[in-house]
Design an enzyme around this catalytic site. Sequence first.
Site, PDB file in Angstrom:
ATOM      1  N   HIS A   1       0.852  -1.185   0.000  1.00 55.30           N
ATOM      2  CA  HIS A   1       0.000   0.000   0.000  1.00 55.30           C
ATOM      3  C   HIS A   1       0.890   1.238   0.000  1.00 55.30           C
ATOM      4  CE1 HIS A   1      -3.841  -1.998   1.833  1.00 55.30           C
ATOM      5  NE2 HIS A   1      -3.311  -2.723   0.856  1.00 55.30           N
TER       6      HIS A   1
ATOM      7  N   GLU B   1       1.050   3.797   1.899  1.00 56.19           N
ATOM      8  CA  GLU B   1       1.601   4.147   3.213  1.00 56.19           C
ATOM      9  C   GLU B   1       2.788   3.259   3.569  1.00 56.19           C
ATOM     10  OE1 GLU B   1      -3.001   4.375   3.729  1.00 56.19           O
ATOM     11  OE2 GLU B   1      -1.570   3.290   2.481  1.00 56.19           O
TER      12      GLU B   1
ATOM     13  N   CYS C   1      -6.025   1.718   5.990  1.00 57.52           N
ATOM     14  CA  CYS C   1      -6.641   0.460   6.424  1.00 57.52           C
ATOM     15  C   CYS C   1      -5.999   0.024   7.751  1.00 57.52           C
ATOM     16  CB  CYS C   1      -6.450  -0.619   5.355  1.00 57.52           C
ATOM     17  SG  CYS C   1      -4.741  -1.183   5.181  1.00 57.52           S
TER      18      CYS C   1
ATOM     19  N   CYS D   1      -2.198  -0.650   7.518  1.00 54.11           N
ATOM     20  CA  CYS D   1      -1.409   0.580   7.461  1.00 54.11           C
ATOM     21  C   CYS D   1      -1.434   1.323   8.786  1.00 54.11           C
ATOM     22  CB  CYS D   1      -1.905   1.457   6.319  1.00 54.11           C
ATOM     23  SG  CYS D   1      -1.568   0.729   4.690  1.00 54.11           S
TER      24      CYS D   1
END
Length: 144
Positions: free
Chosen positions: A48, A50, A78, A81
Site C-alpha cells: 500500500h 503508506e 486500512c 497501514c
Amino acid sequence: MQAALAEARKAVAEGEVPVGAVLADIHSGRIVSKGRNQCIGLNDPSAHAEIIALRRAGRIRKNYRLQDTVLVVTLEPCLMCLGAIVQARVAGLVFGARDPRAGALFSRHDILDFAWIHSKFWIVEGVLEHECLDLLQDFFRNRR
C-alpha cells in the site's frame, strides 16, 4: 497533499488503485519519502502507498522509528497501514478521503477504541477530499 495526489496519479498510470502517500519532516516540511499503491505490480498485498512510503523512509533514515514526521495520504488508512503507522511512531497523519470499505480510523472502526495503540498521533482529515475522491471514483468508473 498535492504530492500525495501526484503519487496517486502515477498509480493510475500503472493500473493500480490510485492511492498516494508522502512522509514529511515536521520541522523542515521537506518530503522524506513517497509511496503509491503497488500491490499489483509487486505482487504484494502489503504494498500500500503508506507502507511503501514508511519502508523507504526507514531505509533513508536508517531507523524504523520515524518520529517527527507526518504521513500525508489520499485515502484513510486500512488496519494494516494503521498498525505500521503506530509502529513507525509518526507524529501525525493527514488524509484526504474516508474509506467506507476499509478505513481503520473512523469509517470501519474508531481509532479511540484501539487500546493497543501505544504511540498516539494527531489526525487531520478531509484535506483536498474532493480531488482524492474524484481520482478514486474515476479510476473505478473506467474499470467497469
